[in-house]
Every structure is written in structure tokens, then in C-alpha cells.
Scaffold this motif. Structure first.
Motif, PDB file in Angstrom:
ATOM      1  N   GLY A   1      -6.192   5.560  -3.516  1.00  0.00           N
ATOM      2  CA  GLY A   1      -4.921   5.418  -4.227  1.00  0.00           C
ATOM      3  C   GLY A   1      -3.821   4.832  -3.370  1.00  0.00           C
ATOM      4  N   VAL A   2      -3.698   5.314  -2.128  1.00  0.00           N
ATOM      5  CA  VAL A   2      -2.571   4.876  -1.297  1.00  0.00           C
ATOM      6  C   VAL A   2      -2.782   3.479  -0.736  1.00  0.00           C
ATOM      7  CG1 VAL A   2      -1.996   7.232  -0.626  1.00  0.00           C
ATOM      8  CG2 VAL A   2      -3.507   5.896   0.836  1.00  0.00           C
ATOM      9  N   THR A   3      -4.029   3.022  -0.685  1.00  0.00           N
ATOM     10  CA  THR A   3      -4.290   1.699  -0.111  1.00  0.00           C
ATOM     11  C   THR A   3      -3.627   0.598  -0.916  1.00  0.00           C
ATOM     12  OG1 THR A   3      -6.405   2.474   0.718  1.00  0.00           O
ATOM     13  CG2 THR A   3      -6.112   0.112   0.578  1.00  0.00           C
ATOM     14  N   THR A   4      -3.628   0.746  -2.228  1.00  0.00           N
ATOM     15  CA  THR A   4      -3.061  -0.293  -3.097  1.00  0.00           C
ATOM     16  C   THR A   4      -1.606   0.042  -3.397  1.00  0.00           C
ATOM     17  OG1 THR A   4      -4.079   0.933  -4.915  1.00  0.00           O
ATOM     18  CG2 THR A   4      -5.219  -1.006  -4.137  1.00  0.00           C
ATOM     19  N   GLY A   5      -0.745  -0.234  -2.437  1.00  0.00           N
ATOM     20  CA  GLY A   5       0.672   0.085  -2.558  1.00  0.00           C
ATOM     21  C   GLY A   5       1.543  -1.159  -2.542  1.00  0.00           C
TER      22      GLY A   5
ATOM     23  N   SER B   1      -8.312  -2.857  -8.489  1.00  0.00           N
ATOM     24  CA  SER B   1      -9.202  -1.763  -8.882  1.00  0.00           C
ATOM     25  C   SER B   1     -10.440  -1.714  -7.990  1.00  0.00           C
ATOM     26  CB  SER B   1      -9.615  -1.914 -10.344  1.00  0.00           C
ATOM     27  OG  SER B   1     -10.271  -3.147 -10.556  1.00  0.00           O
ATOM     28  N   LEU B   2     -11.041  -2.866  -7.712  1.00  0.00           N
ATOM     29  CA  LEU B   2     -12.223  -2.885  -6.854  1.00  0.00           C
ATOM     30  C   LEU B   2     -11.865  -2.557  -5.404  1.00  0.00           C
ATOM     31  CD1 LEU B   2     -14.178  -5.973  -8.250  1.00  0.00           C
ATOM     32  CD2 LEU B   2     -14.885  -3.584  -8.335  1.00  0.00           C
TER      33      LEU B   2
ATOM     34  N   SER C   1      -3.723  -0.796 -12.460  1.00  0.00           N
ATOM     35  CA  SER C   1      -2.544   0.066 -12.560  1.00  0.00           C
ATOM     36  C   SER C   1      -2.768   1.409 -11.875  1.00  0.00           C
ATOM     37  CB  SER C   1      -2.187   0.303 -14.031  1.00  0.00           C
ATOM     38  OG  SER C   1      -1.887  -0.902 -14.676  1.00  0.00           O
ATOM     39  N   GLY C   2      -4.014   1.877 -11.882  1.00  0.00           N
ATOM     40  CA  GLY C   2      -4.302   3.142 -11.208  1.00  0.00           C
ATOM     41  C   GLY C   2      -3.951   3.093  -9.732  1.00  0.00           C
ATOM     42  N   GLY C   3      -4.288   1.966  -9.088  1.00  0.00           N
ATOM     43  CA  GLY C   3      -3.935   1.834  -7.680  1.00  0.00           C
ATOM     44  C   GLY C   3      -2.458   1.609  -7.463  1.00  0.00           C
TER      45      GLY C   3
END
Length: 514
Positions: free
Chosen positions: A180-184, A216-217, A431-433
Motif C-alpha cells: 500500500g505505501v509503495t504506491t504513494g 495495481s501490479l 486506486s487501492g495503491g
């Protein structure tokens, strides 16, 4: 020329700072209301929080402007330049390097790395960076070949949960939080633009839609990497410690910020260096951007740097400590009964403070030509994050394993992907990330850590995982929006029948006039 850029940027900065202030205002009001009523705190912490808020507002403003002016064009131009080379090996090598570099620069990941007690910062950063780099290469293969995102998601999530069944419980929640935190705010603008640039090599009508799904990936990579790390890493058996910041004088508060600023200045400079090095190499050998274009990008990079430094200083010094104390205070007395609705209320508003959300909304409206309104995405995200925060607090209060929520949640999300257009699935998983940004990784994570500590729970298993819940819920909510829009589009349009009065004359034929 430079003066024109500066003058236009001053106006843009003022607008961005104003937008940031409006976004953060609801959180400030809720926290202030709690602190002045049912959960009083020390005056020094409140003053520290207000100073941190000012830095966060200006940091978000500078970063948002900088990302638009630098990270997005850099990603787009590098992606386009790589496709022009038509060399798959070159595309994959640079995709891995860029994925690794931009991940190490991600402020959310640095915040999480400092919070996790039993994994060294370096080990976690390198592991997550490798995971993102590897999956960014998979994203490139998908864009160039047109493989459906749905099948990749099903395959990798099946592998992911198979590994999760055998992973140490202390690594489980942290692994999903890493995704989760990686995609900021640093990664999202760059990766989205990079995907659009790569997709330019394709001429079919699905190329732009396939540019979504990269986030997402790329958020699966860190989860798999950290789960694998759990099998080999020698656990230091450290426990999560809750640090209670206190200041005897205003001078100590000032020194805390002054001491932190040089630290974050060095960290962000080191984090941005690989991205800058790769970009300037492309500029020398391939891009050859005009002087005006380079000036705009350089100013954008400067604003990005200033924004990240201010933002990280504000959230780490001002927000984290107050979040912990507030969580402990509310979980200790009768106020425990309001913890779940309060967490949901904070979740509803906190999505507006995430810098990367606006970037995704703009990208969605641009690619869909306005067919998918940003407001609908924003509303569905608010609902999703509110539910995610409520579930996270339920986990803290009950000690339920995160897998009881993640397994059915992702199963529902993957099943929904068969009933909605592909672009909604890609947007939902992206969007989740995006939703799990720095505010979630700092204030909300510390809030649930404080609550878990007060209740005597296992912080590593119960409190960590809040970012993972925030990353999962949008997958369901946005695909639900896609299902509703698809249903409306498929409904036949009924033309209203013409109504005639009793004295209306209907001509069935025309008379020939001589």
C-alpha cells in the motif's frame, strides 16, 4: 524566460497551497474538537501538531505542483523514448531500474520503514524496491502484448495468498502494508505517466486503457517480496515501541523541527538522485528537451524536493506523536465505544489529504474523455476508506487476523472484474495503491498503534495492516461504480410517445397542389 516561469509558478503555488489547506482542514477540526473536549492532551503536543499542519499544507502544495511539472513529464518522455528504441531488453532493464529508484524515493515507504521495529530500514527498502522493479517490467510486457490485467491479478494474488498461509504472523500485516505505501505521491505520478508513454507504441483503441493497472501490479511486488523475506530474514525479535513526545518549552519544539529538517533534506536528496541521474542520461542521449522545457522540469523537481522535505517533517514530527497519544487516550476509557465510528469519520476525510489521489483523478478523466467523472471516483474512495478504517479499528479491538478480511475482500474484487469493463478494474486496483498514502502511513497508523497499545494487543499483528485495508476497499467500491455505470449504459432509451389532443389533426398524406 525564467522570470515568466517564476511568476506563473507563484500563482500556481498559491492555488495548490489553498487546495491543500482545504483538504487538511476537516482533519484539523476533528482532532481539535477531540482534544478540546473528550480527549484532552498536553498543550505542547497540540502546538507541535499545529506547526506540523502548516508544514504539511505547504509541503502538499509544493509537491503537487512539482509532481505535475516534473515527475509526470519525466515519466512520460522516458516511456516514449524507450518505446522508440523498439528494444525489449532495454525497456525491461530501464523499467526495473526506474521502478527500484522511484520506490526508494517514496516518502510513505520511508515512514513505514522507520515504524517497523523488527526489520532493518535498509533491508525493507531494498526488498520493496526490487519487488516494484520486477513487477514494473511485468507491466511493460503486459502493455506491449495487451495481456488482460484480470488474469495477471488472479494469478499473482493466488500466489500471494498461498505464501501468506505459511508466513510468520509478524511479517504478514507489514507485507501487505508495504504494497500500500509503495504506491504513494512520488511513485503514482511517475508510474502512471511512464505507462502512458510506453502505451504510445500501440495504435489500438485499448492502448490508453492498458496504461492503467501499473500501480495495481506494482503494489503486488512489495507484498510478495516481503513475504519471501520473512522466510529468510533473521527476526530481531524487536517489539514496537510507542514513543511519547513531550516538550517542556516552545524552544524544544523549534529544535525538534530544526533538527529534523537537515535529516529529511539529506534523505530526500539521496532518494531523488537515481531518478535525476536516469533522466539526465536520457536527456543527453535521447530526449534533447528544449531549454524552456528543461527549465520547467528543473523548477518542478525543486518544488518536489521542497514539498517532500516539508511534508515528511510535518507528518513525522507533528502528526505521528499526536496520533499515538490520541489513540491511547480514546482507547483507555468509555470513549472506546466511539473508536470505530471515529476511525470511519477520519477515513472519510483523510482521502482528500492524499496528494496522489488528485493525480489519478485527472488521469482518469483525461483517458476516459470525461466519461468517468472524477467526483464519482472521489466519492467511492471516501466510502471505501471510511469502511477500511472502521474494519481496522475492529481488528484492534478484537484481535482478528487480517486474512479474515483480505481473502474474501480480494476474492470479491477479482470476481467483480468479470462483470465490469476492463478500464474500471484497472482504475480500481490502481486506486487501492493511491488511497494508501502518507497520511494513512503516519497519522492513522500511529492512531491505531496507540489504541492497540492501550488495549494490550499485539501491535505487529493487530495495528499494522491498516494500510493494507485502505488499499483493498477501493477495489470493491470503484468496480461497483463501474458496474452501476455499465448497467445504466445498457438500459434501452425509451423515446416518449407523442400525445395528441382530441382536436389535433394528423396529416397522413400531402395533397398535390395544381
Amino acid at each position: 524566460m525564467d522570470r515568466d516561469i517564476l511568476s506563473s509558478n507563484k500563482t500556481a503555488i498559491a492555488e495548490k497551497v489553498k487546495e491543500s489547506a482545504v483538504s487538511v482542514l476537516p482533519i484539523i477540526l476533528i482532532v481539535a474538537l477531540l482534544c478540546f473536549s473528550i480527549s484532552p492532551i498536553q498543550t505542547d503536543l497540540m502546538l507541535n501538531f499545529l506547526i506540523g499542519t502548516i508544514l504539511v499544507v505547504f509541503g502538499m502544495g509544493f509537491f503537487s505542483l512539482g509532481a505535475e511539472a516534473s515527475m509526470i513529464p519525466i515519466g512520460n518522455k522516458i516511456g516514449t523514448a524507450l518505446t522508440k528504441s523498439k528494444k525489449l531488453s532495454l525497456i525491461l532493464i530501464f523499467s526495473f531500474a526506474l521502478g527500484f529508484a522511484v520506490t526508494i524515493a517514496e516518502p510513505d515507504l520511508q515512514v513505514l520503514a522507520e515504524t517497523v521495529p523488527h526489520i532493518s530500514n535498509g533491508a525493507l527498502l531494498i526488498t520493496v524496491g526490487v519487488g516494484v522493479g520486477f513487477f514494473l517490467t511485468i507491466c511493460m510486457i503486459r502493455i506491449l502484448t495487451g495481456i488482460k490485467l484480470r488474469w495477471l491479478l488472479i494469478a499473482f494474488y493466488a500466489l500471494l495468498f498461498a505464501l501468506a498461509a505459511f508466513t510468520d504472523a509478524d511479517f504478514l500485516s507489514i507485507a501487505f502494508d508495504s504494497g500500500g505505501v509503495t504506491t504513494g505521491p512520488m511513485t503514482v505520478p511517475f508510474i502512471l505517466a511512464f505507462g502512458v508513454g510506453i502505451s504510445n507504441i500501440r495504435s489500438d483503441n485499448k492502448a490508453e486503457a492498458d496504461s492503467f493497472g501499473l500501480v495495481s501490479l506494482c503494489s503486488i511486488g512489495p507484498v510478495l517480496a516481503v513475504l519471501l523475506l520473512g522466510f529468510f530474514y533473521a527476526d530481531s525479535e524487536a517489539v514496537a515501541e510507542v514513543v511519547h513526545a513531550s516538550f517542556d518549552t516552545t524552544g524544544e519544539i523549534g529544535r525538534a523541527y530544526i533538527t529534523a529538517l537537515p535529516q529529511y533534506m539529506g534523505e530526500i536528496a539521496l532518494s531523488l538522485f537515481p531518478i535525476l541521474a536516469i533522466f539526465f542520461l536520457f536527456q543527453i542521449f535521447s530526449l534533447r528537451i528544449t531549454r524552456l522545457g528543461m527549465a520547467r522540469i528543473c523548477f518542478g523537481l525543486l518544488y518536489t524536493y521542497i514539498g517532500l522535505v516539508l511534508f515528511l517533517t510535518g507528518v513525522n514530527i507533528g502528526f505521528s506523536s499526536l496520533g499515538t497519544v490520541l489513540g491511547e487516550s480514546l482507547a483507555s476509557g468509555w470513549t472506546r465505544i466511539i473508536m470505530v465510528p471515529l476511525a470511519m469519520l477520519l477515513g472519510w476525510f483523510i482521502i482528500s489529504t492524499e496528494p496522489a489521489v488528485a493525480v489519478l483523478e485527472n488521469q482518469i478523466e483525461e483517458v476516459s474523455a470525461g466519461a468517468i467523472p472524477g467526483k464519482a471516483i472521489k466519492l467511492s474512495l471516501s466510502i471505501a476508506i471510511a469502511i477500511a478504517m472502521g474494519i481496522s479499528m475492529v481488528r484492534v479491538l478484537t484481535g482478528l487476523s487480517i486474512l479474515w478480511f483480505l481473502v474474501p475482500g480480494y476474492a470479491i474484487a477479482l470476481i467483480l472484474s468479470f462483470f465490469v469493463p476492463d478500464i474500471y478494474t484497472a482504475i480500481a486496483f490502481d486506486s487501492g495503491g493511491v488511497a494508501s498514502g502518507p497520511m494513512t502511513a503516519t497519522f492513522m497508523l500511529q492512531f491505531v498503534i496507540g489504541a492497540s497499545t492501550a488495549l494490550g494487543g499485539n501491535v505487529l499483528q493487530d495495528a499494522f495492516g491498516v494500510v493494507a485495508m485502505v488499499a483493498m476497499m477501493p477495489l470493491i467500491s470503484i468496480q461497483t461504480v463501474g458496474f452501476i455505470y455499465k448497467f445504466k449504459e445498457e438500459q434501452p432509451v425509451h423515446e416518449p410517445e407523442a400525445l395528441y389532443g382530441d382536436y389535433d389533426i394528423v396529416e397522413l398524406w400531402e395533397e398535390d397542389t395544381p
